[in-house]
Each structure stands twice: as structure tokens, then as C-alpha cells.
Design an enzyme around this catalytic site. Structure first.
Site, PDB file in Angstrom:
ATOM      1  N   CYS A 134      38.368  23.530  28.242  1.00 35.48           N
ATOM      2  CA  CYS A 134      37.525  23.709  27.323  1.00 35.48           C
ATOM      3  C   CYS A 134      38.939  23.828  26.001  1.00 35.48           C
ATOM      4  CB  CYS A 134      37.157  25.814  27.800  1.00 35.48           C
ATOM      5  SG  CYS A 134      36.306  25.683  28.581  1.00 35.48           S
ATOM      6  N   HIS A 170      41.227  25.052  33.162  1.00 31.66           N
ATOM      7  CA  HIS A 170      40.801  25.968  32.013  1.00 31.66           C
ATOM      8  C   HIS A 170      41.966  26.118  31.374  1.00 31.66           C
ATOM      9  CE1 HIS A 170      37.143  26.919  34.897  1.00 31.66           C
ATOM     10  NE2 HIS A 170      38.731  27.091  35.481  1.00 31.66           N
TER      11      HIS A 170
END
Lengths: 413, 466
Positions: free
Chosen positions: A189, A147
Site C-alpha cells: 500500500c 504491508h
């Protein structure tokens, strides 16, 4: 019994230094990091294991791979298929298998260990299997997944590594002669921000999504119960299935295979620090089509830092970058004539040792102001005078507190 | 009207409040904060000891010159200048001092003497005066190009011999073939030798079979994947020294003979008959990996000792390693000080500082005494010490830079903690100061009024006015 033995002069250049010719590498290494833990991040571990399998299949041995998994998905008590990790819903291929060497596992995967591994600043008690024993003729493939956000990557759900730290670590590697070229791939991301701060030569980088955009998972498996692979990694691995040890596919072929509608996000490439061309220098350079297919944004094409200088690279005598330059194991085999009478003077005329290029002192490291993208004048000023942002933040917060407290004190008397 | 003798205190006056005590309390907070500031500063700053940056840069500019004295017999007087020039071109780190001499055979250094054939013995070169390649021969003896397969210098090496299949006579072969080399080159490196035998070491592929399955061959592509590093455990991970692996593979009985093929499929000539010759080829490989220079092809070696390593070659290797080590140390030291100055968050502790200084002093000693009769062993020791210390300093585990946080994050984290503590203190202090100044102003005003209207009217209690 007479035994017939075989003796070969096989040299494995794991620790040998070669001359500093720019594209000459003698060994390949891979650092594969999955930085997130917990069962619902199964897909990140599957990402890393998928890359591990590909890298091994193409020839890099376990001794040259550092695999860091922040959690154990295979032996997790929630795993219905114990001891296996799958990357597709049909469960065709078990990535965990029997022949796998995880170097950093569980809580050993921390920002500190990652940066120490890269820079080589490990204490002397750390074993060889946990060290990155590269030299100045090693090509390294570094893959990060987990992440992340704008210029950071989250480790273990409680700390972050920022793009500046990785850039500084790469610079320390450059100073210490610990790599010839680095191929940096990141699937999180807003991944493209992770390579925006690099400043050392010899780095080719690619990421899965632009700033402000998420990277998505590809498929769920309803028996395992979680998403099993991320979209960008899935399509990269699918492309790599076409590559074998002797293929001559170039990096440009890999980058132009990005299909934005399928991946679901806009990948990016950074090649301005990489001195070799990404593809053959034919008139129809494959990278000229990069970012112009369907799904990419219309203006400017796909995000590619270094697009302008790519054309200039073809004029030089450097070899283009092949996928096997980073993903293949490099083995040079010398078969000798075992004849005492023939001792030749080993002279290799193209192997001229040149000293490393003299260092130009860099004045701005990670505090360089980013180029202004917005048209607003206040934001422009903030960009050109970087001290203004914390200054304004301090003033605003301080004013807020003073307001609150003065209200309270004036209420009292 | 207040009765000063009343037992009850006047509730309109704040009798429980003493201004001075309140002011002392507020002042004590501030005194404590001021005293604690230096402690906070020292506990939150990183240790960055100064490094001798200018010395390092000055040292890195210096070039080592290793003196080399050659006594040339008068038969070669015409070639002496070309000799010096060609050696100088081959290696700039050699300070060649060639002089003519009548009796060069007694010279303790290198000597070039006339002879019938080109012959090398101890430190003397016999050369026929009629031949004209003396300069290039000497240059290739004293400063050949380093083999690109040679390993980087390390003071210690591990030699690992693996016999894949069973055989009991490997130990004696090591003694006979490898020990002469390691003892001759013992001044260069420390060697640790280990050997292992592995059974059931399978190949990861099938060798090609030729001539009806009686002969098996390995193609060049097979050779690149020959070492089955997944299955064969070749390396021991117990030390950090570089390792040379020597692997002897004995194919299984069903696949003998196993030979190496050229790229066109014909058997190559490099196949071995038995175990003894495999160790002699191992010794040759070891010499190549150590960077040992080969004698030029025109020279035959007359061995006065029973090793095949002449002093010329050992000396040349020593000089090359010394030169390399000095260059590498310069590079590493420069990189260290450059990094420390560029990355502000990188701590420099005492060990790093002492290692950098130790490396510099070893280099100083080497440079100071190189031209004054140091033996090669001593020069190598200094250069190895400089290399090791500079490398230890660069890779010291304590030199891990602090992580980067944008300034906004730091303010956002600290402001709620510090501001919520500091703002009330600040407000209280300001309020007290304002009150104190107001009191003083009023006391002065009342004093003036009292002087102006002295003697009339009852005294007004100033405190009760408030």
C-alpha cells in the site's frame, strides 16, 4: 575407451570487474523480499515466489538470487495443498516446486539483515549464499512486497524499514561500488512513497500505488482459503510471460502496460536518477503515452518522477533500458582457438577504464524538506522549516499535560 | 485557648506534616534525576570515533610512481626520448629512467640490446637496430592494457576444477600444468586448489544433431545456457575468497562426438582431442583470468627456464596490480570517510578506526619508499595490505547506521513516558517553592507587626493563623 572431451572457455562474470562504462553490466542479481508473515499473507509469499520463478526462467541462476521469505506458506499446517504455493485460483502452476532455494527464511528476515545484506556489512561467519556478492558492473533487481504505508514497509509485524533507510543503504552501495544499476519494484500500500527518498544515481524505481492509496489483492482461492496473489504483481508477471531471454522489450513497454482499472491502483515510475532512456528514441516514444490511458487521473497523467528529463536522454549515445538488462542472466561466451602459436595481445579498444566520477558532497541526505504540495500557509511554513513540526508537537503535548495537572493541583487546594 | 502541656495535639494544625521533610523528599528526586542525566546520555549515544578525514583526502590526491630503470644500448641512442614518451603515455604510474649504457647486459634491471630477431630473455630485450618499432614494442611489454576479463585483485584465490564424468588421471594433469603457473605467480596471490568429480551431470537441453545423428553440436545460444547451475553443484560455499571454476565436460556415450558450432552451423576449429590438451588450455585460461599480459605478437620468447612466463610479463602484472590496488584503496578510504560524515547515525568503533589508520600507514610506507628501491614483492605487499584494510573498514559489520524515525514519532513515544513522570515532580517543586516564599513573606510581615505593637496583647501563635 577413447573419450572425447569438450572444453569451452565459458566465463561467468560473477566476481569479475569490468570497465566502468556506464551501461556495461556483466552480471545480474535479484533480491526478492516478502516481509510479512502469517497465513493470511499467503499472497505476499506467492508474489515473491512468482517473481522468483520469472527471474529464474529468464536466466538468473540461484547463486545470484537472494530470496527472503518471512514465513513458510508451503509447509504451513493450514495449507491444504502441502508443499505447494499457487498464485492463481485454478492452481495451474506450483510456484514452490522442487528446485527452489530460499536464502533467508522465517525470523531471519529482519530489517537489520535486509540492510546488512544490501550494504554488505555482514559478519564473516555468514555463508556466501546469504551475501550479495555484487560489484560495480552488476545490475540488481530488488523487489519488496508486504504491508506498507507512507514511506515505510512493515517487517514481520513488529518492525519497519523506512524509505530513508533504504535510500541510505543504496547510497552506501553506490559509494562501495556495489551496483551498476538498480531496478526497484515495490508492491505494498502507498508503495510509491518508498522510492521517493532515493538520491544515488543509477536507480530506476516503480511502485504499485500512490500515496494515500491501497494496493489490492487480485483473486481468492476458495480451497486454499486466502487471497493468492496481489493485483499489481499479477499483471506484471502476466506481462513478463511474454518476455524471454532474447527479447528486446524495453522498460517503457513494461511501464506502458500498466492498466489502472485492472490493477486497481495507480502505479508510479521514478526515472530521474536513471541515466539511460526507458525506450527507443523514436518520435513516438512509448513513454509519451504513459499515464494517459483510461483510468489514470486526467491532470498530469500517471505519477512519473523524471518525466521532464526523459526527452533529454534520447539525445545521448546510451542504449535504452531493456527488460532483460535486469531480468536476464548475462553470460559472455568466448570460444578460443586452442592454438599455441597464436597468442594475441588482448586489446579491447572500447573497454577503456575510467575512474569513478568524483564525488560531489551531498549536503542534505534524508533530512531534506519535501516540496510543498499544499496551498495552506501553515502547512507551507511547516514544510519549509522542518523543525517546526516536532516543536509544535512538543508544545501541544506539553501544554495538554500541564493543563491536566494544573487542573488536578488547583482542585486540591 | 491552647494548652501547651496538653497531651492531645491540636487537630487544627497539621502535626503529621513536616515541611522540611517534604522538601527534602522532593529535592532528593530532583538530585537523582540530575545525577542520572549523564548516564542516560552516554547509554543512548552511539560511538563515533574520529577518522583521519583530512589525511585520507590528502592521500587520495597522491599518485604512485613506480620507478623503472632501463639500460638502453648505444645502438638505440636516437630512440631514447621517444621510448620514454611512449611508455609514459601508456602508463602514467611508471617513472621511467632510461639511460644509455655500454654494457647493458650486466645491468640488473631491464636492458635493451641489439640482436638479430626480436627476442625476450629474462629481463633483456633483444631488438634488431634496423627495425623502428622499439618504442611501441617496449610500451606494450611494460604497460599493456589490462584484459577486461581479468578478475579483480584478491590476495587469495580458489581454483576449482570439476570433472563432470569419471576419470582418474585428473590429479597428475593438475600437477603438470597448473602448478608451474601458481608457483610462478605465487608472490601475487595465495592459491587454494580443489577438485571434484561429478557423475550423472545432465545437460539442461538437447544438443543439435548433425549428419544423421553421428555428430552432435552446440550452437552459440546453447553455449550461453550450457552451465546447468541448477543441477551441477559447482561452488563450495565454505570460504569468501573469489573462485575460478574450470569445468571439463565429458559427454555421454550416446552423444559423442560433441562439438562446438559457429553461428552459421559449421563446426568451429576449437575442439579438443583429449584430456592433456584440456589442461593446457585451462592453464591458458587461468593466465587470462589472472590478468597476465600476453607478449606482443612480434616477439618470440626464448625460454631459459622451462616455464612459459617471462620476467617481463610477471613484473608488468605486478606493477599493474600495485597501481590498481593503490587506486582502489584511495577510493575505498575516501568513500568511507565521506559516508561517515554524511550519515550522522553511523557508528565508528575502534576497529574501524584502526583499520583506516592501518591502511593509511601502509599507503604512506609504500609512497615513501617506492622510489627508494623497494622490490615489487614488497610494494605489492603494502598495496595489498592497504586494499584489504580499507575494504575491511568499509564493510565492517559495526558500521550499520541507526534507523530513521521522524522527529514526531520520537516525541510521540517519549512524551507520555517522560511527561507523566516529570510533570508531577515539576508541579510539586513549584508548589513547594511558592509555599516557602509565601511563608517567608508572612514571617517577615508578622515580625514587622510584632515590632510595631510590642508589649501589648497576648502573643499570637503564628502557626495557628494558617
Amino acid at each position: 575407451m577413447r573419450l572425447l572431451s569438450l572444453s569451452l572457455f565459458l566465463l561467468f562474470y560473477f566476481l569479475l570487474s569490468s570497465c566502468d562504462a556506464s551501461s556495461q553490466h556483466t552480471n545480474n542479481w535479484a533480491v526478492l523480499v516478502c516481509s510479512s508473515r502469517y497465513w493470511f499473507n499467503y499472497r505476499h509469499m506467492a508474489n515473491a515466489l512468482g517473481m522468483y520463478r520469472t527471474v529464474k526462467r529468464l536466466g538468473i541462476p540461484d547463486s545470484n538470487i537472494i530470496l527472503m521469505l518471512a514465513d513458510d506458506a508451503a509447509c504451513n499446517s493450514r495449507n491444504k495443498f502441502a508443499g505447494s504455493v499457487y498464485a492463481n485460483p485454478g492452481r495451474h502452476l506450483d510456484l514452490y516446486g522442487e528446485n527452489i532455494e530460499v536464502d533467508y527464511r522465517g525470523y531471519e528476515v529482519t530489517v537489520e539483515n535486509f540492510l546488512r545484506l544490501l550494504t554488505g556489512r555482514l559478519s564473516s561467519s555468514v555463508p556466501r549464499s546469504k551475501r550479495l556478492l555484487t560489484d560495480s558492473s552488476s545490475n540488481i533487481f530488488i523487489y519488496l512486497t508486504g504491508h506498507g504505508g507512507n514511506e515505510f514497509l512493515k517487517f514481520q509485524d513488529n518492525e519497519e524499514v523506512s524509505a530513508h533507510d533504504i535510500a541510505d543503504a543504496f547510497h552506501q552501495m553506490y559509494e562501495g561500488g556495489r551496483y551498476n544499476e538498480i531496478f526497484f519494484m515495490v508492491d505494498t500500500c502507498q508503495a510509491n512513497s518508498m522510492y521517493s527518498k532515493f538520491y544515488s544515481p543509477g536507480i530506476l524505481a516503480t511502485g504499485s500505488s500512490v500515496v494515500g492509496e491501497n494496493s489490492y489483492s487480485h483473486e481468492n482461492d476458495y480451497d486454499i482459503g486466502v487471497a493468492v496473489i496481489d493485483s499489481y504483481t499479477h499483471y506484471v508477471l502476466e506481462y513478463m510471460e511474454k518476455v524471454n531471454k532474447t527479447s528486446r522489450l524495453t522498460m517503457a513497454d513494461l511501464f506502458t502496460s500498466y492498466d489502472v482499472p485492472k490493477i486497481g491502483s495507480h502505479p508510479g515510475v521514478r526515472s530521474d536518477l536513471f541515466e539511460r532512456p526507458l525506450g527507443p528514441g523514436n518520435p513516438n516514444h512509448p513513454m509519451s503515452e504513459y499515464g494517459r490511458g483510461r483510468g489514470w487521473t486526467v491532470e498530469g497523467g500517471g505519477e512519473w518522477m523524471g518525466r521532464e528529463i526523459e526527452a533529454g536522454k534520447n539525445g545521448r549515445v546510451l542504449r535504452e533500458a531493456l527488460i532483460t538488462d535486469f531480468f536476464g542472466g548475462v553470460v559472455d561466451v568466448d570460444v578460443n582457438n586452442e592454438d599455441d602459436a597464436e597468442l594475441r595481445l588482448f586489446e579491447d579498444p572500447e573497454c577503456i577504464s575510467t575512474p569513478k566520477a568524483p564525488l560531489s558532497p551531498l549536503t542534505d541526505t534524508y533530512s531534506s524538506p519535501p516540496s510543498s504540495r499544499s496551498s495552506s500557509s501553515l502547512l507551507n511554513m511547516l514544510d519549509t522549516y522542518p523543525f517546526l513540526r516536532p516543536f509544535l508537537a512538543f508544545i501541544l503535548l506539553g501544554a495538554l499535560f500541564v493543563l491536566v495537572f494544573s487542573g488536578m493541583t488547583s482542585g486540591r487546594s | 485557648m491552647m494548652d501547651a502541656e496538653s497531651r492531645f495535639r491540636d487537630p487544627s494544625s497539621l502535626f503529621f506534616q513536616f515541611d522540611t521533610i517534604r522538601r527534602y523528599i522532593i529535592a532528593s528526586y530532583w538530585v537523582l534525576i540530575t545525577l542520572a542525566l549523564p548516564l542516560w546520555w552516554t547509554t543512548t549515544s552511539i560511538e563515533r570515533l574520529p577518522l583521519p578525514t583530512s589525511e585520507v583526502y590528502a592521500q587520495a590526491q597522491k599518485r604512485l610512481e613506480i620507478p623503472l630503470a632501463i639500460c638502453v644500448d648505444s645502438a638505440f641512442s636516437s630512440q631514447i626520448t621517444s621510448l620514454q614518451r611512449s611508455i609514459r603515455d601508456a602508463a602514467s604510474y611508471l617513472d621511467v629512467q632510461a639511460h644509455l649504457g655500454q654494457d647493458c647486459s650486466q645491468f640488473p634491471g631491464y636492458a635493451v640490446l641489439p640482436g638479430e630477431r626480436i627476442l625476450v630473455e629474462d629481463r633483456k630485450l633483444y631488438y634488431p637496430p634496423s627495425a623502428d618499432n622499439l618504442a611501441s614494442t617496449l610500451a606494450s611489454l611494460l604497460a599493456p592494457k589490462m584484459d577486461h576479463r581479468a578478475a579483480q585483485y584478491s590476495p587469495r584465490f580458489r581454483l576449482s576444477f570439476t570433472l563432470l564424468n569419471e576419470d582418474s588421471s585428473a590429479g597428475q594433469a593438475i600437477a603438470r600444468h597448473i602448478h608451474p603457473i601458481t608457483s610462478a605467480l605465487g608472490i601475487l596471490h595465495n592459491y587454494t586448489i580443489e577438485s571434484q568429480v561429478q557423475y550423472h551431470a545432465l545437460l539442461a537441453f538437447e544438443p543439435r544433431s548433425l549428419s544423421n545423428g553421428t555428430v552432435f553440436g552446440l550452437t552459440p545460444e546453447d553455449l550461453t545456457i550450457f552451465i546447468n547451475s541448477a543441477e551441477w553443484t559447482l561452488s563450495s560455499s565454505s570460504s569468501n575468497d573469489p573462485v575460478f571454476h574450470f569445468v571439463l565436460f565429458i559427454p555421454s556415450a550416446r552423444r559423442r562426438p560433441l562439438i562446438i558450432l559457429n553461428s552459421d552451423g559449421t563446426p568451429s576449429s576449437s575442439n579438443l582431442p583429449d584430456l592433456q590438451s584440456s589442461f593446457s588450455s585451462f592453464s591458458r585460461h587461468l593466465l587470462t583470468l589472472l590478468g597476465f599480459p600476453r607478449l606482443p605478437p612480434s616477439i618470440s620468447y626464448s625460454s631459459s627456464s622451462n616455464t612459459s612466463l617471462s620476467s617481463w610479463q610477471i613484473d608488468t602484472l605486478l606493477r599493474q596490480r600495485i597501481h590498481e590496488n593503490v587506486i582502489q584503496s584511495h577510493d575505498t578510504l575516501q568513500s568511507t570517510v565521506t559516508l561517515v560524515s554524511q550519515i550522522d547515525g553511523m557508528p565508528v568503533d575502534e576497529q574501524v578506526q584502526s583499520q583506516v589508520q592501518g591502511s593509511l600507514s601502509a599507503l604512506h610506507e609504500l609512497f615513501r619508499y617506492a622510489s627508494v628501491n623497494l622490490t615489487f614483492a614488497e610494494m605489492l605487499a603494502y598495496s595489498a595490505q592497504a586494499l584489504t584494510l580499507s575494504s575491511k573498514a568499509f564493510f565492517h559489520p559495526g558500521m550499520l547506521a541507526m534507523l530513521y524515525f521522524p522527529a514526531e514519532h520520537k516525541y510521540a513515544v517519549y512524551t507520555p513516558l517522560f511527561a507523566s513522570a516529570m510533570i508531577p515532580l515539576l508541579a510539586a517543586a513549584l508548589r513547594e517553592i511558592a509555599a516557602w516564599r509565601k511563608e517567608r513573606r508572612e514571617a517577615r510581615a508578622v515580625g514587622d507587626v510584632r515590632e510595631a505593637t510590642s508589649g501589648d496583647g497576648p502573643k499570637v501563635d503564628t502557626k495557628s493563623v494558617l
